[in-house]
Motif scaffolding. Structure first.
Motif: not given
Length: 295
Positions: A90-103
């Motif tokens: 989340a911090d390095a690449y995707l951001g929190r929104y897309w990390t939550i969405a994908i996972f």
């Protein structure tokens, strides 16, 4: 010009379209209501399938108490390790929104597979009286589902609370005060989900059946995913700032290079300046402190 500036946040957040976040259309409680609903349902799903997991392993997979407890402990430990991966991504690449969405989607597929493994003939162990006889394939499907859930929760757990905090502009005094209220409601939603899971769902698992006992958490996780995506247009997003390991290495190298540099008497010279050279995307600037002399 001042009126126009007041429309947008000043903490670097953007909307889902990567445009500067409009204060009136994004963030605050209009966005947090979706986040709180997502968290409540996700925690209900997690505790609903995890609280009584030892009994399932003993009854349905025919494991002894020691083996069942050990497997649940290993799975629970994995659920606390995977957030390190989720936070880094989340911090390095995707951001929190897309990390939550994908996972969250991975999480939902894991819950669905777990429900199928406890209800569909062929995936569900056959039982004679109180003794069940699971095949190796059935056990494998169950553990694949279990560790998909562990991976899914690893992307949600470290991001949701900070994603909620992103909905309040730290530079706005009014919004900064609202942020503390958000965390109160955030932990309240966690406890509501855990309470329902630890009481109602455990009773259903022991008295109605494991298909319903795992099916309801799977539905709760589906609702959590719907809640999250439903609020997409109202969210404020912080841009990912690149690998934190790279920035830590840069600080260490710079500190050794500047061991002999004298600290200026004028502290204002130590502040980061507002230009591209000093700007780290997705990060906020830190003020000078006398507490740390080396780094």
């Amino acid at each position: 010009m001042l009126v126009t500036d007041d429309i947008y946040t000043k903490d670097g957040t953007v909307d889902i379209n990567k445009k500067p976040a409009n204060k009136k259309k994004t963030g605050n409680w209009k966005a947090c209501s979706f986040i709180l609903g997502n968290e409540c349902c996700e925690r209900l799903a997690y505790y609903g399938m995890g609280t009584n997991l030892v009994n399932y392993l003993q009854e349905q997979l025919n494991q002894g108490n020691v083996a069942a407890s050990n497997n649940v402990t290993n799975w629970s430990g994995t659920c606390y390790i995977t957030p390190l991966i989720g936070a880094f991504v989340a911090d390095a690449y995707l951001g929190r929104y897309w990390t939550i969405a994908i996972f969250s989607i991975i999480y939902f597929f894991g819950m669905t597979l777990l429900t199928l493994s406890s209800s569909i003939p062929g995936l569900k162990p056959s039982c004679t009286g109180d003794v069940c006889h699971p095949t190796q394939e059935q056990i494998a499907v169950f553990f694949v589902a279990l560790y998909m859930i562990a991976l899914g929760t690893g992307g949600i757990k470290p991001c949701v609370s900070s994603f909620g905090a992103d909905q309040f502009d730290e530079t706005d005094e009014v919004e900064r005060k609202r942020k503390s209220s958000f965390f109160n409601w955030f932990y309240f939603s966690i406890n509501i989900g855990a309470l329902i899971a630890s009481s109602v769902l455990v009773w259903i698992q022991m008295n109605v059946g494991w298909d319903w006992g795992f099916g309801i958490p799977a539905v709760a996780m589906a609702i959590a995913v719907v809640f999250f995506f439903a609020g997409s247009r109202t969210y404020r997003l912080q841009k990912p700032g690149g690998s934190p390991l790279t920035r830590i290495a840069q600080v260490i190298v710079a500190s050794f290079k500047k061991l002999n540099v004298k600290v200026p008497a004028d502290k204002s010279l130590l502040y980061e300046v507002a230009d591209n050279e000093s700007n780290i995307q997705g990060s906020r600037k830190l003020e000078h402190t006398d507490k740390l002399k080396l780094l």
